[in-house]
Enzyme design. Sequence first.
Site, PDB file in Angstrom:
ATOM      1  N   PHE B 245      41.397 -21.732  45.892  1.00 34.82           N
ATOM      2  CA  PHE B 245      40.657 -20.586  46.436  1.00 34.82           C
ATOM      3  C   PHE B 245      40.967 -20.326  47.906  1.00 34.82           C
ATOM      4  O   PHE B 245      40.167 -19.728  48.607  1.00 34.82           O
ATOM      5  CB  PHE B 245      39.149 -20.783  46.225  1.00 34.82           C
ATOM      6  CG  PHE B 245      38.780 -21.203  44.828  1.00 34.82           C
ATOM      7  CD1 PHE B 245      39.065 -20.369  43.755  1.00 34.82           C
ATOM      8  CD2 PHE B 245      38.182 -22.429  44.574  1.00 34.82           C
ATOM      9  CE1 PHE B 245      38.738 -20.748  42.457  1.00 34.82           C
ATOM     10  CE2 PHE B 245      37.861 -22.815  43.279  1.00 34.82           C
ATOM     11  CZ  PHE B 245      38.140 -21.974  42.220  1.00 34.82           C
ATOM     12  N   GLY B 471      44.583 -22.889  38.445  1.00 31.50           N
ATOM     13  CA  GLY B 471      43.585 -22.495  37.463  1.00 31.50           C
ATOM     14  C   GLY B 471      43.740 -21.030  37.090  1.00 31.50           C
ATOM     15  O   GLY B 471      42.996 -20.487  36.272  1.00 31.50           O
ATOM     16  N   ILE B 594      48.879  -6.518  32.983  1.00 31.10           N
ATOM     17  CA  ILE B 594      48.193  -7.781  32.705  1.00 31.10           C
ATOM     18  C   ILE B 594      49.106  -8.628  31.824  1.00 31.10           C
ATOM     19  O   ILE B 594      49.431  -8.251  30.693  1.00 31.10           O
ATOM     20  CB  ILE B 594      46.838  -7.520  32.013  1.00 31.10           C
ATOM     21  CG1 ILE B 594      45.931  -6.694  32.932  1.00 31.10           C
ATOM     22  CG2 ILE B 594      46.171  -8.841  31.623  1.00 31.10           C
ATOM     23  CD1 ILE B 594      45.640  -7.296  34.294  1.00 31.10           C
ATOM     24  N   GLY B 668      43.909 -12.246  41.318  1.00 28.18           N
ATOM     25  CA  GLY B 668      43.154 -13.425  41.758  1.00 28.18           C
ATOM     26  C   GLY B 668      41.905 -13.107  42.542  1.00 28.18           C
ATOM     27  O   GLY B 668      40.923 -13.838  42.489  1.00 28.18           O
ATOM     28  N   GLU B 669      41.926 -12.036  43.323  1.00 31.94           N
ATOM     29  CA  GLU B 669      40.795 -11.764  44.212  1.00 31.94           C
ATOM     30  C   GLU B 669      39.947 -10.576  43.770  1.00 31.94           C
ATOM     31  O   GLU B 669      38.762 -10.535  44.064  1.00 31.94           O
ATOM     32  CB  GLU B 669      41.263 -11.504  45.656  1.00 31.94           C
ATOM     33  CG  GLU B 669      42.657 -11.920  45.994  1.00 31.94           C
ATOM     34  CD  GLU B 669      42.777 -13.306  46.626  1.00 31.94           C
ATOM     35  OE1 GLU B 669      43.787 -13.955  46.382  1.00 31.94           O
ATOM     36  OE2 GLU B 669      41.869 -13.733  47.335  1.00 31.94           O
TER      37      GLU B 669
END
Lengths: 330, 709, 185
Positions: B245, B471, B594, B668-669
Amino acid sequence: MREFGYRRADDVTGAVALLDADPGARYLGGGTNLVDLMKTGVERPARLVDIRRLPLDGIELTDDGGLRIGATVTNSDLAAHPEVRRRCPALSQAVLAGASGQLRNMATVGGNLLQRTRCGYFADVTKPCNKREPGSGCPAIEGEHRNHAILGASEHCVAVHPSDMAVALSAFDAVVSYQTADGPGELPLADLYLPVSDTPHRETALPRGALITAVTLPAAPVAARSRYRKVRERASYAFAIGSVAAALEVHDGVVRDVRLAFGAVASRPWRAHAAERALVGSPADAEHFAAAADAELAAARPLPDNAYKVTLMRNLVVAVLTDLAQEAAR
Amino acid sequence: MTTTPLRPATAAGAVGTAHPRVEGLEKVTGAARYAAEFPLPGLAHGWLVVSRVARGRIRSVETGPVLAMPGVLAVLHHGNAPRLRTDYERQFGAHDQTAAVFQHDRVPHAGWPVALVVAETPEQAREAAESLTVTYEEEPHDIALTADRPEARTVDDYLPGVTEKGDLEAELAASAAVVDAEYTTPEEHHAMMEPHAATARWEDGRLDLLDSNQGTTWVQSELAGLFALDPADIRVRSEHIGGGFGSKGLRAHQVAAAMAARVLDRPVRVVLTRRQMFSLTGHRSPTVQRVRLGADAGGRLRALEHRTLNHTSTVHEFLELASIPGRVLYDADAHRTASELVPLDVPSPTWMRAPGEAPGSFALESALDELAEKLGIDPIELRLRNDPERGPVSGLPFAGRNLAACFREGARRFGWAGRDPRPGVRREGRWLLGTGTAAASFGAGAGPSTASLTAEPDGTFTVRIAAADIGTGARTALTLVAADALEVTPDRVRVRIGDSAFGPAMIAGGSTGTRSWSWAVMAAARELRERLAAAPDIPADGLTVRADTTEALGTLSQKERHSFGAQFAEVAVDPATGEVRVRRMLGIFAAGRIVNPLTARSQLVGGMTWGLSMALHEEAVRDPAFGGLYGGDLAGYHIASHADVPAIEADWVDDPDPEDPVGIKGIGEIGIVGAAAAVANAVWHATGVRHRHLPIRPDRVIAAGAVDA
Amino acid sequence: MHPSTSSTVTLNINGEKHQLSLDHRTTLLDALRERLDLTGTKKGCDQGQCGACTVLVDGRRTLACLQLAVAAEDQEITTIEGMARGGELHPVQQAFLELDGLQCGYCTPGQICSAVAVLEEHAAGWPSAATEDVRPEHGPPELTDEEIRERMSGNLCRCGAYVSIVRAVARAAAQQDESAKEEAA
């Protein structure tokens, strides 16, 4: 964590003798609090006496219809026990509201009563704390105290007792049985926890070396209609910021019997006697529930950042008693 | 090597099809080994000692008694530690001195690393570390972040700290409706489940590090700088990473482990304790933000100002660019965004999931909701009326801006139509109900990466790339990308990652990882197919090609490249107890192609879960008296638990980036951006009271009350 | 006299007995990870605050970080490495894998061990804090998503995989019900 000796006790007499012989020894139950405190250096026992496998893990009905709960009964077994759920649902709910499934499987009834506060200053050995190091000061009063006591605290300590279970037990006049080298003894839960005063490091009235062997709940028909509500900063796996154990018996709209105890507001589970007295004989409605809560909370001495607890407890009392009154009316 | 964009992969292959994680079996059986889990002969255990004071100098480190304790091998501190270089060129961001351990006697914050105790067993190391007496010359500390700090200043980061155009005061004065409000977000921590851990060993002057990080070649280059080594003499491996993160770069523990391993000439492992993580691994700075919006009666923005302030440490200059959402989302005649920092006696902050956008979007998207309320315009309609055609600051065209499509699809699925805009009017038992929405954007970038691809004689293919799967599902995504590029099924592709020996590659950060690495894999696959077409025979040791995307990335056109999203939340609030429960969330995103719908959905839902957690739970409490955290552990720092998280849905609209070889933008964000604002706006809709300070705690809800209560 | 600070202890793990000389300070978690190379059990906080170290002790889920190894002697310990039987994944593991009930994977072994125990606890009729009425005459609670969430709350997941985890646990529970019915029939 310093090095320590370890002995598994075979029986209660042996356990008590081991502790009596060694001033640096501590009982090890589920270890969920003690082992953590040993890791953080708050506790540094020289020896652990493991009492987890002592035959104190039964729950029995007493002759008068009460419950006798062995000290090594796990929180899980206590909460799941059909007689506990039938006779005192608030106790089952209180236990289930605490910690997590894993911790409830480990933690014992005796240990739950004797767990230490989760005050962040107490848990941090680099900080002053009168409870951990008498005379060093209480930084919470000027510092972080959002979840500290509003009732029964002193200028020396404003920590709260973290147990949910003990709140329910205190509402129903539980009695603690213990054993020392001198023999057995009993203490009402109401007398187990000492007033904070200027000795916050002295937490219980148990004699030195005492091993809690059982907790007895006297028969109380009102307990069959009881409830525990807990408010916390996330929905689960967190300590209470306020909780209420309550039971109510209403006849023709009038309160006949009521039990109220508060959690997370004091150094001990807080039995709300003033509120109970105010309620018995009065109409079972929100207005009187609120007045009763106010009677109890008149003694509150909140700090700047925990004044919300006064409102919270008042609202919780009204909400829980209203629910119980509605349930009784059905 | 390729210099022209590759043909986008067809939709018919593995990309776009749900695929379980390729390492999933290892993870569900416990076989996947993380950094602290490799047994090594002769391994010694290091335990850090951190400062209890918040500012001052170390006067003494009493090593004698500790060295006499059982099993203790060494105590490293500023008086005896090997010297490090700190003047090297860094790949990302400014230098954070926190990792250059034991170089001086200054203590810049509570929890600063002052010594490392090394012993034969972890139990011995811990007890010795806790027994080490360190004395300090204490100095008064200053940790108060307030809006009026005179030392506040801006800096230019990867983006400018300040952008401005137009006459704010004039436009505000001419506006039919104005919002002017201060918002704050607290100090937040990454709190990934796997603590930072590293095992270091030296052999023939070469350093071998088993680590948990977001970029092996990144950490390799940092260590090479600090230890004055050729990067080729350092190997960093990080195969499985228990969450990052933004926090898992170079930290004190890797350097301490490498130092100790060199001094003792044996392998040394250093694992941070959970409490140490709260001062040594970065955090999201608290922010104080002020938003001023002015609009005409039709809702068109005339003025937008977003000013933000964050703290940083005295040993690292970190700017939380919380003012940037407005640079992408909304235009206005007068437009000013400014982020400033103030150095305090606190640990160094760093990037944390959606740095800038996460806290910034809370303020801006709350303010938009307040403006919608004032104007009597539906919050979605207000955003659609202010959907710019070009970058509000840059003037550049967008490489796809499908925000309106997200809102339309989201509104349809969430059941937004017919929503009663009045607050405080829906009750269900003790709960007041409300719904809220917010917009989201996050930059889509890519960084240079190299990859190798080997055609094996058995008909399989091996990709080697120094990627990191923290992850995200990157390992699986790269497998699918490679399979399509090679026109084979994914089971014939093996992707090896997390090893600096594979060559330079982008880090897992800023939503750029999978895009950057896929680009390199595509380039390598193209090269390999050309080679195989020319000479189909594969030698016994395989046929290997290498690709480097540095040049190709340089040819990208100048555009505003972003992912977008529309966030929706429904909440229940009990004003009597202050409890807030999120009942459902929906996020619709326009986030490029995606690659793997299964893992992508997980990642987006994960981001939204962070937003929920940020809105209601997360807050590190810094104690003014001592300068450190109060309750700096996972019981004191609450992240959402299972019971807090309802059914959360994430989905997407078609939004491929035509200039990316696969069409990827990055996911991711974007899931966290706007999510906290959607929750906060829903709390307003439930109660009629604005919560401008996160988290929305029970005590704050009780104090604020509700309009009908 | 100073008490001895270490003991020889036999630990019974996944059906295998291991004799170890243990510093009393060694937690079950460290014994597994550092002494027996059973690293599937994770250390997330080492303080009982995250659930990553969940294992089964005599069938009950337990936090290995707060369990002293010496005190776990002679108890049956099951770790994530012992969940799959005869090369076949436990239904909970299978559901996590297929429904993506994981991201970084670090909380996963604890989540799975916990979920396996949740199914047992539910089958035994245990109530939870999500149970509307705990009195036994109300019968055992249905294992709704809300019940699963509450029961799994001792396992934190920072990636935010909760939604998929709950789905996986629900699927494994449904499968268990199916096979129980088949066995009964």
